[in-house]
Design a protein around this motif. Sequence first.
Motif, PDB file in Angstrom:
ATOM      1  N   GLU A 400      -3.423   9.125   9.731  1.00  0.00           N
ATOM      2  CA  GLU A 400      -1.977   8.963   9.536  1.00  0.00           C
ATOM      3  C   GLU A 400      -1.591   9.293   8.103  1.00  0.00           C
ATOM      4  O   GLU A 400      -0.556   9.931   7.845  1.00  0.00           O
ATOM      5  N   TRP A 401      -2.398   8.864   7.171  1.00  0.00           N
ATOM      6  CA  TRP A 401      -2.149   9.115   5.747  1.00  0.00           C
ATOM      7  C   TRP A 401      -2.078  10.621   5.484  1.00  0.00           C
ATOM      8  O   TRP A 401      -1.193  11.092   4.766  1.00  0.00           O
ATOM      9  N   MET A 402      -3.014  11.353   6.065  1.00  0.00           N
ATOM     10  CA  MET A 402      -3.056  12.797   5.844  1.00  0.00           C
ATOM     11  C   MET A 402      -1.903  13.516   6.542  1.00  0.00           C
ATOM     12  O   MET A 402      -1.291  14.432   5.972  1.00  0.00           O
ATOM     13  N   VAL A 403      -1.588  13.111   7.767  1.00  0.00           N
ATOM     14  CA  VAL A 403      -0.570  13.801   8.559  1.00  0.00           C
ATOM     15  C   VAL A 403       0.844  13.447   8.116  1.00  0.00           C
ATOM     16  O   VAL A 403       1.707  14.316   7.954  1.00  0.00           O
ATOM     17  N   HIS A 404       1.085  12.141   7.893  1.00  0.00           N
ATOM     18  CA  HIS A 404       2.447  11.673   7.615  1.00  0.00           C
ATOM     19  C   HIS A 404       2.715  11.374   6.144  1.00  0.00           C
ATOM     20  O   HIS A 404       3.854  11.143   5.762  1.00  0.00           O
ATOM     21  N   GLY A 405       1.674  11.362   5.343  1.00  0.00           N
ATOM     22  CA  GLY A 405       1.863  11.027   3.930  1.00  0.00           C
ATOM     23  C   GLY A 405       1.600   9.575   3.618  1.00  0.00           C
ATOM     24  O   GLY A 405       1.486   9.202   2.449  1.00  0.00           O
ATOM     25  N   TYR A 406       1.524   8.729   4.630  1.00  0.00           N
ATOM     26  CA  TYR A 406       1.232   7.313   4.435  1.00  0.00           C
ATOM     27  C   TYR A 406       0.823   6.729   5.790  1.00  0.00           C
ATOM     28  O   TYR A 406       1.258   7.197   6.843  1.00  0.00           O
ATOM     29  N   PRO A 407      -0.023   5.686   5.794  1.00  0.00           N
ATOM     30  CA  PRO A 407      -0.454   5.086   7.062  1.00  0.00           C
ATOM     31  C   PRO A 407       0.610   4.149   7.622  1.00  0.00           C
ATOM     32  O   PRO A 407       1.571   3.792   6.928  1.00  0.00           O
ATOM     33  N   SER A 408       0.419   3.722   8.858  1.00  0.00           N
ATOM     34  CA  SER A 408       1.398   2.858   9.523  1.00  0.00           C
ATOM     35  C   SER A 408       1.325   1.412   9.048  1.00  0.00           C
ATOM     36  O   SER A 408       2.215   0.620   9.344  1.00  0.00           O
ATOM     37  N   GLU A 409       0.276   1.051   8.341  1.00  0.00           N
ATOM     38  CA  GLU A 409       0.138  -0.295   7.783  1.00  0.00           C
ATOM     39  C   GLU A 409      -0.050  -0.205   6.269  1.00  0.00           C
ATOM     40  O   GLU A 409      -0.446   0.827   5.741  1.00  0.00           O
ATOM     41  N   ASN A 410       0.242  -1.310   5.599  1.00  0.00           N
ATOM     42  CA  ASN A 410       0.025  -1.386   4.155  1.00  0.00           C
ATOM     43  C   ASN A 410      -1.467  -1.542   3.883  1.00  0.00           C
ATOM     44  O   ASN A 410      -2.049  -2.582   4.188  1.00  0.00           O
ATOM     45  N   VAL A 411      -2.083  -0.515   3.326  1.00  0.00           N
ATOM     46  CA  VAL A 411      -3.528  -0.521   3.091  1.00  0.00           C
ATOM     47  C   VAL A 411      -3.860  -0.563   1.595  1.00  0.00           C
ATOM     48  O   VAL A 411      -4.954  -0.165   1.191  1.00  0.00           O
ATOM     49  N   TRP A 412      -2.934  -1.064   0.780  1.00  0.00           N
ATOM     50  CA  TRP A 412      -3.177  -1.081  -0.668  1.00  0.00           C
ATOM     51  C   TRP A 412      -4.481  -1.804  -1.012  1.00  0.00           C
ATOM     52  O   TRP A 412      -5.212  -1.395  -1.924  1.00  0.00           O
TER      53      TRP A 412
END
Length: 817
Positions: A400-412
């Motif tokens: 998701e990070w690669m495709v959308h620029g950020y994942p669907s959850e906060n992964v900080w």
Amino acid sequence: MFYRLLSVVQRQRTSQGWQNWSPARSGASTAEAHSVALPAQTQVVICGGGIMGTSVAYHLSKMGWKDIVLLEQGRLAAGSTRFCAGILSTARHLTIEQKMADYSNKLYHQLEQETGIHTGYIRTGSIFLAQNQDRLISLKRVNSRLNVIGIPSEIISLKRVAELHPLLNVHDLVGAMHVPEDAVVSSADVALALASAASQNGVQIYDRTSVVHVMVKKGQVTGVETDKGQIECQYFVNCAGQWAYELGLSNEEPISIPLHACEHFYLLTRPLETPLQSNTPTIVDADGRIYIRNWQGGILSGGFEKTPKPIFTEGKNQLEIQNLQEDWDHFEPLLSSLLRRMPELETLEIMKLVNCPETFTPDMRCIMGESPLVQGYFVLAGMNSAGLSFGGGAGKYLAEWMVHGYPSENVWELDLKRFGALQSSRTFLRHRVMEVMPLLYDLKVPRWDFQTGRQLRTSPLYDRLDAQGARWMEKHGFERPKYFVPPDKDLLALEQSKTFYKPDWFDIVESEVKCCKEAVCVIDMSSFTKFEITSTGDQALEILQYLFSNDLDVPVGHIVHTGMLNEGGGYENDCSIARLNKRSFFMISPTDQQVHCWAWLKKHMPKDSNLLLEDVTWKYTALNLIGPRAVDVLSELSYAPMTSDHFPSLFCKEMSVGYANGIRVMSMTHTGEPGFMLYIPIEGMDFIGRDALLQQKQNGVYKRLTMFILDDHDTDLDLWPWWGEPIYRNGQYVGKTTSSAYSYTMERHVCLGFVHNFSEDTGEEQVVTPDFINRGEYEIDIAGHRFQAKAKLYPVTSLYTHKRRKDDVELSDLHGK
């Protein structure tokens, strides 16, 4: 008791039949791997054919990216994935880890049906044992969090433990937690199934192909150099496990991936006289430092010993991970724990002792995300022996990070950019990994600190503060004082104090708060991130106006609190910016945001030679002067009036203080109290996230940061809230606390947390209005016990003002009588 078993162990030492054993069945279907020439170019190259690499490939292909090449230096699933114990556990301390494991569980459950490859998935459930009350409290806290995200779990009696697993000795236990939907699975077969599905979606898979280095141009991935030729690509994903650290760049610049491998042991036994059922629950006995699962009617048992053995791999090019050398003496403490927990095993024959590598990170959390140095270089590694549990979810989030620029959850909490270069040195990692591996099963109470790899970064005042009794905590490698031990206090007792209740340092901090409220105090805040952004023209102002949400076109000397937002209107960073002159700005951010802020700014700033971004964190010592006498102290030292008429709020001025010149004095603090720091968007101006904010303003928001004051909580007797406690509104789950602390001013515990509005019919998130917050009755769940709480949307200072006015009224009434 051990003699029969140890004699069996001695015979096993001389047996060589186990060397060819693999958890993956030889008859399992496999994804076809190419042996032809590599393609000249592709969109994505994934390095690593274990469960992480295949999961990323699987999810990218599911999201529509087809131009993908996966490279494995040996055979697919022949690395650490092959030796995984096969236990899928959702009981984790971090919510993001719970969600990853829960997604993995659901994915693996349906994978065999999707691909036709037998994965050995069996829903066994897990039982987590507690030998003492503190461990039971920890399990109760985890249980509360699991329940609110929909993972079934419960605290069970010892009688129920014995019913679920009759072979267990339960006499030394005080309780347990049962997670019925946990499972066991063949990790190698899961990886092969993921690879097979990805291959059917167009992913090209090549085994026995090693990545030599990654090619980079102007800070962007352009391709990879392999032992069979070059491949041009836009994205590179490093899932190389224990070798992830050593994948460098073509220009020999390092990529900081802080992980280190250790040896991990587990044994396999012959089937019991009455073989265990395939759905016998998995045991995790953390106090005994072991785990136990059914394996072909016998036992598979390993653990995390107190004295781990690091693995040194520099310069080695091992195509496939082999079973490492046996060490029965090293494994003996874990063996003893196993026999205490299952006494009937003492006559059971052991088949083999497996010794395999596992990678660990400096903070026991896995690593994912994009490199701060190179755009397009992504990492997914360092699973801390939880690769099977996290594999599905982690692969999904990174895709998701690669495709959308950020994942669907906060992964900080898992982001690679939480680390700096100092935490990637081999010396640091070798020391830290010796502490991290045992900590996986150690009881971790709130506010505990790592003991190794300390003093990486210290303030110039470190020695002076240490001499005054400072006790230290570490943040982003930076030493920061927690509190100061008075001469009459027992230092050793304080250091060894570990509790979920009222901590022993409570009275010490109370006296320090009282001093801040009634007199004056100095707090060393040198660890805060500090940047300077300058330009020869108006470029600095223009780019900052675009990157930050508040107006920074303010008069010289003014300070602006602002946020650095993403395209979704969410915060990437919270900071304060002072305008030093027409073309220069000074930015202050939280300590652990140093790498993340730098990477975000560099990513969005134009490549303009007239624009300069400089990290000046190390060029300033930052002192926070607070308290009602702060004005008097600074006036006396600077020979200048410091009242609000002469030095207004949120103002910055270069001054002389004492014998020092050129000090940037700011009329602001980072504590919420009045004082000073010693060392700011036009309506309608465009900036990143502006459109999303306007849309949120019009349509409403789906979560609100809310303050909760515990009403019926006894500070001395009740468990304390720390973070992650479920929040209930009118009996319905609405969120979790993000932080908690005791307010010495209000004499109550204060929690912060995001409140959601879940539809009772569909579970979908709805708009959260102030009215929704204010009309609810709230409870905070602390390890299964709910405490009433008052929700507040206004700041603490307003509450304090209200309390002070109430006290004044009561005092005036008293005088009137």
